[in-house]
Design a protein around this motif. Structure first.
Motif, mmCIF file in Angstrom:
data_model
loop_
_atom_site.group_PDB
_atom_site.id
_atom_site.type_symbol
_atom_site.label_atom_id
_atom_site.label_comp_id
_atom_site.label_asym_id
_atom_site.label_seq_id
_atom_site.Cartn_x
_atom_site.Cartn_y
_atom_site.Cartn_z
ATOM 1 N N CYS A 80 5.465 3.733 1.496
ATOM 2 C CA CYS A 80 5.302 2.388 0.943
ATOM 3 C C CYS A 80 5.271 1.368 2.218
ATOM 4 C CB CYS A 80 6.186 1.776 0.027
ATOM 5 S SG CYS A 80 5.882 0.185 -0.662
ATOM 6 N N ALA A 81 4.099 0.456 2.180
ATOM 7 C CA ALA A 81 4.001 -0.282 3.406
ATOM 8 C C ALA A 81 3.615 -1.696 2.620
ATOM 9 C CB ALA A 81 2.813 0.108 4.223
ATOM 10 N N ALA A 82 3.854 -2.690 3.722
ATOM 11 C CA ALA A 82 3.667 -4.148 3.126
ATOM 12 C C ALA A 82 2.913 -4.896 4.194
ATOM 13 C CB ALA A 82 5.171 -4.607 3.141
ATOM 14 N N ASP A 83 2.211 -5.497 3.843
ATOM 15 C CA ASP A 83 1.211 -6.564 4.944
ATOM 16 C C ASP A 83 1.462 -7.911 4.531
ATOM 17 O OD1 ASP A 83 -2.334 -6.540 6.044
ATOM 18 O OD2 ASP A 83 -0.273 -7.164 7.178
ATOM 19 N N THR A 84 1.310 -8.639 5.919
ATOM 20 C CA THR A 84 1.486 -10.183 5.565
ATOM 21 C C THR A 84 0.329 -10.803 5.436
ATOM 22 O OG1 THR A 84 2.164 -10.417 7.949
ATOM 23 C CG2 THR A 84 3.899 -10.285 6.474
ATOM 24 N N ALA A 85 -0.886 -10.041 5.564
ATOM 25 C CA ALA A 85 -2.000 -10.666 5.751
ATOM 26 C C ALA A 85 -2.725 -10.568 4.367
ATOM 27 C CB ALA A 85 -3.022 -10.120 6.653
ATOM 28 N N VAL A 86 -3.711 -11.338 3.887
ATOM 29 C CA VAL A 86 -4.420 -11.427 2.507
ATOM 30 C C VAL A 86 -5.441 -10.374 2.401
ATOM 31 C CG1 VAL A 86 -5.600 -12.788 1.155
ATOM 32 C CG2 VAL A 86 -3.749 -13.986 2.502
ATOM 33 N N ALA A 87 -6.109 -9.948 3.392
ATOM 34 C CA ALA A 87 -7.056 -9.097 3.264
ATOM 35 C C ALA A 87 -6.782 -7.478 3.007
ATOM 36 C CB ALA A 87 -8.172 -8.867 4.484
ATOM 37 N N ALA A 128 0.899 -1.238 -0.001
ATOM 38 C CA ALA A 128 -0.280 -0.163 0.102
ATOM 39 C C ALA A 128 0.895 1.109 0.102
ATOM 40 C CB ALA A 128 -0.842 -0.063 1.486
ATOM 41 N N TRP A 129 0.303 2.235 -0.247
ATOM 42 C CA TRP A 129 1.001 3.696 -0.117
ATOM 43 C C TRP A 129 0.136 4.442 0.724
ATOM 44 C CZ3 TRP A 129 5.244 5.119 -2.361
ATOM 45 C CH2 TRP A 129 5.763 4.235 -3.422
ATOM 46 N N PHE A 130 0.621 5.084 1.662
ATOM 47 C CA PHE A 130 0.023 6.086 2.630
ATOM 48 C C PHE A 130 0.791 7.392 2.297
ATOM 49 C CE2 PHE A 130 -2.331 3.448 5.385
ATOM 50 C CZ PHE A 130 -2.132 2.179 5.052
ATOM 51 N N ARG A 131 0.337 8.498 2.863
ATOM 52 C CA ARG A 131 1.132 9.782 2.771
ATOM 53 C C ARG A 131 0.706 10.578 4.124
ATOM 54 N NH1 ARG A 131 -2.652 12.767 -1.673
ATOM 55 N NH2 ARG A 131 -4.474 13.040 -0.609
ATOM 56 N N VAL A 132 1.915 11.614 4.255
ATOM 57 C CA VAL A 132 1.530 12.344 5.657
ATOM 58 C C VAL A 132 1.915 13.679 5.147
ATOM 59 C CG1 VAL A 132 2.521 12.853 7.899
ATOM 60 C CG2 VAL A 132 2.639 10.501 7.132
ATOM 61 N N ALA A 133 0.889 14.521 5.402
ATOM 62 C CA ALA A 133 0.899 15.921 4.851
ATOM 63 C C ALA A 133 1.383 16.641 6.034
ATOM 64 C CB ALA A 133 -0.279 16.555 4.227
ATOM 65 N N PRO A 134 2.116 17.809 6.021
ATOM 66 C CA PRO A 134 2.412 18.638 6.957
ATOM 67 C C PRO A 134 1.291 19.101 8.000
ATOM 68 C CG PRO A 134 3.235 19.424 4.906
ATOM 69 C CD PRO A 134 2.377 18.686 4.550
ATOM 70 N N GLY A 135 1.439 18.784 9.145
ATOM 71 C CA GLY A 135 0.427 19.092 10.190
ATOM 72 C C GLY A 135 -0.739 18.092 10.419
ATOM 73 N N LYS A 136 -0.752 16.949 9.405
ATOM 74 C CA LYS A 136 -1.847 15.972 9.555
ATOM 75 C C LYS A 136 -1.426 14.517 9.928
ATOM 76 C CE LYS A 136 -4.636 18.387 5.996
ATOM 77 N NZ LYS A 136 -5.053 18.321 4.752
ATOM 78 N N GLU A 137 -2.273 13.534 10.066
ATOM 79 C CA GLU A 137 -1.936 12.414 10.366
ATOM 80 C C GLU A 137 -1.791 11.353 8.972
ATOM 81 O OE1 GLU A 137 -4.007 12.112 14.901
ATOM 82 O OE2 GLU A 137 -4.691 10.642 13.008
ATOM 83 N N ARG A 138 -1.184 10.460 9.169
ATOM 84 C CA ARG A 138 -0.770 9.422 7.974
ATOM 85 C C ARG A 138 -2.442 9.126 7.602
ATOM 86 N NH1 ARG A 138 3.637 6.060 7.421
ATOM 87 N NH2 ARG A 138 4.354 6.992 9.622
ATOM 88 N N GLU A 139 -2.204 9.136 6.244
ATOM 89 C CA GLU A 139 -3.488 9.029 5.447
ATOM 90 C C GLU A 139 -3.225 7.936 4.581
ATOM 91 O OE1 GLU A 139 -6.360 11.653 2.355
ATOM 92 O OE2 GLU A 139 -4.363 12.315 2.627
ATOM 93 N N PHE A 140 -4.211 7.008 4.309
ATOM 94 C CA PHE A 140 -4.298 5.899 3.358
ATOM 95 C C PHE A 140 -4.617 6.634 1.911
ATOM 96 C CE2 PHE A 140 -5.087 2.237 1.329
ATOM 97 C CZ PHE A 140 -6.395 2.225 0.424
ATOM 98 N N VAL A 141 -3.675 5.900 1.119
ATOM 99 C CA VAL A 141 -3.627 6.458 -0.249
ATOM 100 C C VAL A 141 -4.407 5.464 -1.183
ATOM 101 C CG1 VAL A 141 -2.665 7.323 -2.431
ATOM 102 C CG2 VAL A 141 -2.050 8.101 -0.183
ATOM 103 N N ALA A 142 -3.605 4.075 -1.340
ATOM 104 C CA ALA A 142 -4.070 3.013 -2.249
ATOM 105 C C ALA A 142 -3.399 1.670 -1.672
ATOM 106 C CB ALA A 142 -3.776 3.194 -3.502
ATOM 107 N N LEU A 159 2.963 3.777 -7.965
ATOM 108 C CA LEU A 159 1.688 4.738 -7.856
ATOM 109 C C LEU A 159 2.149 5.747 -8.699
ATOM 110 C CD1 LEU A 159 -0.669 5.245 -6.010
ATOM 111 C CD2 LEU A 159 0.636 6.857 -4.739
ATOM 112 N N GLN A 160 1.104 5.655 -9.745
ATOM 113 C CA GLN A 160 1.316 6.608 -10.816
ATOM 114 C C GLN A 160 0.240 7.742 -10.475
ATOM 115 O OE1 GLN A 160 2.908 7.042 -13.867
ATOM 116 N NE2 GLN A 160 2.055 8.973 -14.065
ATOM 117 N N MET A 161 0.608 9.085 -10.366
ATOM 118 C CA MET A 161 -0.376 10.451 -9.761
ATOM 119 C C MET A 161 -0.626 11.225 -10.803
ATOM 120 S SD MET A 161 1.704 10.370 -5.883
ATOM 121 C CE MET A 161 3.002 11.168 -6.707
ATOM 122 N N ASN A 162 -1.594 11.480 -11.226
ATOM 123 C CA ASN A 162 -1.839 12.223 -12.480
ATOM 124 C C ASN A 162 -2.619 13.415 -11.838
ATOM 125 O OD1 ASN A 162 -0.826 10.546 -14.232
ATOM 126 N ND2 ASN A 162 -2.507 9.474 -14.590
#
Length: 124
Positions: A96-103, A35-49, A81-84
């Motif tokens: 970038c993050a990786a998970d060992t679970a299937v879901a 997955a991809w997450f992002r952290v904007a200035p002054g904000k918490e980590r946000e899920f992207v995809a 992550l293609q960003m347009n």
């Protein structure tokens, strides 16, 4: 252990595009989703995809749906992550993050491995 290394960040003008890459190494056979997450200035980590490594199923945050595309190259152990149509609200450090679970999940707390992050800055 799984190591993740992001690349591809930079400075872009509003309306521009960038492609981020995340190369995985180590015990990659244990990874089922990335997955991809992002952290904007002054904000918490946000899920992207997120994407399932086998099958390629994806989930996107509403804020990026239709503009961002997550994909993977299994032969290269790399996720992209293609960003347009970028806008200043997309400015953040992208992780970038990786998970060992299937879901497919969107909660950053469940992801086991993280990269160091790459800065994306969108100028107005």
């Amino acid at each position: 252990q799984v190591q993740l290394v992001e690349s591809g960040g930079g400075l872009v003008q509003t309306g521009g595009s960038l492609r981020l890459s995340c190369a995985a190494s180590g015990r990659t056979f244990s990874v089922y989703t990335m997955a991809w997450f992002r952290v904007a200035p002054g904000k918490e980590r946000e899920f992207v995809a997120t994407i399932r490594w086998s099958g390629g199923s994806t989930v996107y945050a509403d804020s990026v749906k239709g503009r961002f595309t997550i994909s993977r190259d299994k032969a290269k152990n790399t996720v992209y992550l293609q960003m347009n149509s970028l806008n200043p609200e997309d400015t953040a450090v992208y992780y970038c993050a990786a998970d060992t679970a299937v879901a497919l999940k969107t909660d950053p707390l469940v992801f086991d491995y993280w990269g160091q992050g790459t800065q994306v800055t969108v100028s107005s």
